[in-house]
Write a protein that holds these residues in place. Structure first.
Motif, short mmCIF file in Angstrom:
data_model
loop_
_atom_site.label_atom_id
_atom_site.label_comp_id
_atom_site.label_asym_id
_atom_site.label_seq_id
_atom_site.Cartn_x
_atom_site.Cartn_y
_atom_site.Cartn_z
N SER A 255 6.98 1.74 13.11
CA SER A 255 5.81 2.29 12.42
C SER A 255 6.21 2.75 11.02
O SER A 255 7.21 3.46 10.86
N ILE A 256 5.44 2.34 10.01
CA ILE A 256 5.73 2.68 8.62
C ILE A 256 4.44 3.06 7.91
O ILE A 256 3.41 2.39 8.07
N ASP A 257 4.48 4.16 7.15
CA ASP A 257 3.33 4.61 6.37
C ASP A 257 3.69 4.54 4.89
O ASP A 257 4.53 5.31 4.41
N LEU A 258 3.05 3.61 4.18
CA LEU A 258 3.31 3.42 2.74
C LEU A 258 2.05 3.72 1.93
O LEU A 258 1.90 3.25 0.81
N SER A 259 1.16 4.53 2.47
CA SER A 259 -0.10 4.84 1.79
C SER A 259 0.17 5.57 0.47
O SER A 259 1.06 6.43 0.38
N GLY A 260 -0.61 5.20 -0.53
CA GLY A 260 -0.50 5.87 -1.82
C GLY A 260 0.71 5.48 -2.64
O GLY A 260 0.97 6.10 -3.68
N THR A 261 1.46 4.49 -2.20
CA THR A 261 2.62 4.04 -2.97
C THR A 261 2.21 2.90 -3.91
O THR A 261 1.08 2.45 -3.92
N ASP A 262 3.18 2.41 -4.67
CA ASP A 262 2.93 1.36 -5.66
C ASP A 262 3.23 -0.03 -5.09
O ASP A 262 3.50 -0.96 -5.84
N ILE A 263 3.16 -0.17 -3.77
CA ILE A 263 3.48 -1.44 -3.14
C ILE A 263 2.50 -2.52 -3.57
O ILE A 263 1.30 -2.28 -3.76
N SER A 264 3.02 -3.73 -3.73
CA SER A 264 2.21 -4.88 -4.17
C SER A 264 2.32 -6.00 -3.14
O SER A 264 2.94 -5.84 -2.08
N GLU A 279 2.92 -0.80 13.59
CA GLU A 279 1.96 0.05 12.88
C GLU A 279 2.26 0.02 11.39
O GLU A 279 3.40 0.21 10.98
N LEU A 280 1.22 -0.21 10.61
CA LEU A 280 1.35 -0.24 9.15
C LEU A 280 0.17 0.49 8.52
O LEU A 280 -0.99 0.22 8.85
N SER A 281 0.47 1.41 7.60
CA SER A 281 -0.56 2.12 6.84
C SER A 281 -0.32 1.88 5.35
O SER A 281 0.74 2.23 4.83
N VAL A 282 -1.30 1.27 4.69
CA VAL A 282 -1.23 1.03 3.24
C VAL A 282 -2.52 1.52 2.59
O VAL A 282 -3.07 0.87 1.70
N SER A 283 -3.00 2.66 3.04
CA SER A 283 -4.22 3.23 2.49
C SER A 283 -4.02 3.59 1.02
O SER A 283 -2.95 4.06 0.61
N GLU A 284 -5.05 3.36 0.21
CA GLU A 284 -5.05 3.69 -1.22
C GLU A 284 -3.92 2.99 -1.98
O GLU A 284 -3.36 3.56 -2.92
N CYS A 285 -3.60 1.79 -1.58
CA CYS A 285 -2.63 0.97 -2.30
C CYS A 285 -3.43 -0.08 -3.09
O CYS A 285 -3.84 -1.11 -2.53
N TYR A 286 -3.61 0.16 -4.36
CA TYR A 286 -4.57 -0.62 -5.15
C TYR A 286 -4.00 -1.91 -5.71
O TYR A 286 -4.73 -2.71 -6.27
N ARG A 287 -2.69 -2.14 -5.53
CA ARG A 287 -2.08 -3.37 -6.05
C ARG A 287 -2.02 -4.49 -5.02
O ARG A 287 -1.71 -5.63 -5.36
N ILE A 288 -2.32 -4.19 -3.77
CA ILE A 288 -2.29 -5.24 -2.76
C ILE A 288 -3.63 -5.98 -2.75
O ILE A 288 -4.67 -5.41 -3.08
N THR A 289 -3.59 -7.25 -2.38
CA THR A 289 -4.80 -8.07 -2.32
C THR A 289 -4.90 -8.76 -0.96
O THR A 289 -4.04 -8.56 -0.09
N ASP A 290 -5.91 -9.58 -0.80
CA ASP A 290 -6.08 -10.31 0.46
C ASP A 290 -4.87 -11.18 0.78
O ASP A 290 -4.47 -11.29 1.95
N HIS A 305 -1.60 -1.45 14.95
CA HIS A 305 -2.35 -0.49 14.13
C HIS A 305 -2.26 -0.91 12.66
O HIS A 305 -1.17 -1.18 12.15
N LEU A 306 -3.40 -0.93 11.99
CA LEU A 306 -3.44 -1.25 10.56
C LEU A 306 -4.43 -0.34 9.87
O LEU A 306 -5.58 -0.19 10.30
N ASP A 307 -3.99 0.28 8.78
CA ASP A 307 -4.84 1.16 7.97
C ASP A 307 -4.83 0.65 6.54
O ASP A 307 -3.82 0.76 5.84
N VAL A 308 -5.94 0.08 6.11
CA VAL A 308 -6.09 -0.39 4.72
C VAL A 308 -7.27 0.33 4.07
O VAL A 308 -7.94 -0.22 3.19
N SER A 309 -7.52 1.55 4.50
CA SER A 309 -8.67 2.30 4.01
C SER A 309 -8.56 2.57 2.52
O SER A 309 -7.47 2.75 1.97
N TYR A 310 -9.71 2.55 1.86
CA TYR A 310 -9.86 2.86 0.42
C TYR A 310 -9.12 1.86 -0.46
O TYR A 310 -8.72 2.18 -1.56
N CYS A 311 -8.92 0.66 0.07
CA CYS A 311 -8.45 -0.47 -0.75
C CYS A 311 -9.69 -1.32 -1.02
O CYS A 311 -9.94 -2.34 -0.35
#
Length: 456
Positions: A255-264, A279-290, A305-311
């Motif tokens: 399980s890894i939470d990278l929400s709010g980071t600069d991940i692309s 489990e992966l959380s990348v919430s509020e990561c605005y540089r990732i795309t489809d 588990h996947l969290d891509v909220s607010y992307c």
């Protein structure tokens, strides 16, 4: 025939032996329980007699004669001495108390002090509840004293000094460490902890909002934490694709939470090489795309588990990728993703039958159709959140509420910080300024009316 008779006799003999053994064991167990109860009763009787003898005779003359009900209440109070309870019951009581309360209880008397020194009571220590009261000196001394017992530590929001942080290193049994919001922690401070024996057993590590950490800390984690299962690097802004590469080397991670980071997308492509993440959380990561989410899903067939909220830049493509590659999905959050439509969610409902938790809050294009699809395809759904879903009717939501254990629903417009309006159109800065100005004028009017009412 003779052999058959011998077998019957032998079985009958075994039955008699086992019956006698069982009765003997039951008798011994009951005798042991009776002795234990008698022992506690004798201790209670001695304590009451000692208390009665110590009570000064003059005290009775200073108070008026008590009624029978008052005497009964006093007698009942005297019986309530938790120090006479079994250790397991005492621990259960003290587990409900904060660290501050436990310390206060230890200062009542000698018996209470002994109760607060039970080893199991110090398996989990929460310093976050006393972060503004307890000095660093006491934290160090507490950890030194109970270093062989501590399994879980919570330092959320504590401003730890390097010396204090160094005291975590000898905790050989430590498995869970929460350092969220510890903004003073940098790469050197974390290194001091990781260089000690405690890092070898750590299974959960929360570094959310530790904004000073960089790729160097992640590299050290990959070297010193072979048993790490959960890692949160939420809002660690200095994390780069190189740091993501070090995460791939933590083979035990699930399980890894990278929400709010600069991940692309590049970082997601690197992370997809791990293969074991559930489990992966990348919430509020605005540089990732489809494309990035699709590439990750193709290599993460066991994702649950996947969290891509607010992307808000993501579209139906990620939902289709999940439906194709991640059929074991149990939890999904796409809150704040205004481009998601009914057609993609229909495909998800048809493929992901194990979905338990779904958050579609702010998905303004979804209609009543999605609820019908969920009822057909996701029969194990237990929690459904659909705040700010403007196109889902109240009637459909009421029908759905009987199918799930917990449901959140309203048809309000999405808040301005979502970045789009009720139709999914982006909100410009001018709109934000106008909205803020309108709210300010409304506030001024309310305050004016309030003062006029007061003046009247």
């Amino acid at each position: 025939m003779l052999l058959r008779i011998q077998q019957i006799i032998y079985c009958h003999k075994l039955t008699i032996i086992l019956t006698k053994w069982r009765n003997t064991a039951r008798h011994k167990s009951k005798k042991k329980e009776d002795e234990l109860i008698l022992k506690h009763e004798l201790q209670l009787k001695k304590w009451k007699n000692r208390l009665i003898l110590k009570r000064p005779a003059a005290e009775e003359s200073n108070f008026p004669e008590r009624s029978s009900s008052e005497v009964f209440l006093v007698d009942e109070t005297l019986k309530c001495d938790i120090s006479l309870l079994p250790e397991r019951a005492i621990l259960q009581i003290f587990f409900y108390l904060s660290l501050k309360d436990v310390i206060i209880c230890g200062q009542v008397n000698h018996a209470w002090m002994l109760m607060t020194q039970l080893n199991s009571l110090w398996n989990a220590i929460d310093f976050s509840s006393v972060k503004n009261v307890i000095p660093d000196k006491y934290i160090v001394s507490t950890l030194q004293r109970w270093r062989l017992n501590v399994l879980r530590l919570n330092f959320r929001g504590c401003l730890l000094r390097p010396k204090t942080f160094r005291s975590l290193s000898p905790l050989k049994q430590l498995t869970v460490l929460n350092l969220a919001n510890c903004v003073r922690i940098g790469d050197m401070g974390l290194k001091q902890f990781l260089d000690g024996p405690a890092s070898m057993r750590i299974g959960e590590l929360n570094l959310s909002n530790c904004v000073r950490l960089s790729d160097a800390s992640v590299m050290k984690l990959s070297e010193r934490c072979p048993n790490l299962n959960y890692l949160s690097l939420r809002n660690c802004e200095h994390l780069t694709a190189q740091g993501i590469g070090y995460i791939v080397n933590i083979f035990s991670l699930v399980s890894i939470d990278l929400s709010g980071t600069d991940i692309s997308n590049e970082g997601l492509n690197v992370l997809s090489r791990h293969k074991k993440l559930k489990e992966l959380s990348v919430s509020e990561c605005y540089r990732i795309t489809d494309d990035g989410i699709q590439a990750f899903c193709k290599s993460s067939l066991i994702l649950e588990h996947l969290d891509v909220s607010y992307c808000s830049q993501l579209s139906d493509m990620i939902i289709k990728a999940l439906a194709i590659y991640c059929i074991n999905l149990t939890s999904l959050s796409i809150a704040g993703c205004p481009k998601i439509t009914d057609s993609a969610m229909e495909m998800l409902s048809a493929k992901c039958h194990y979905l338990h938790i779904l958050d579609i809050s702010g998905c303004v294009l979804l209609t009543d159709q999605i609820l019908e699809d969920l009822q057909i395809g996701c029969k194990q759904l237990r929690i459904l959140k659909m705040q700010y879903c403007t196109n889902i009717s109240k009637k459909a939501a009421q029908r759905m509420s009987s199918k799930v254990q917990q449901q959140e629903y309203n048809t309000n417009d999405p808040p301005r910080w979502f970045g789009y309006d009720r139709e999914g159109n982006p909100v410009t800065e001018l709109d934000n300024i106008t909205s803020s100005k309108g709210a300010l004028e409304l506030t001024v009017k309310k305050s004016t009316y309030s003062s006029e009412d007061q003046a009247a």
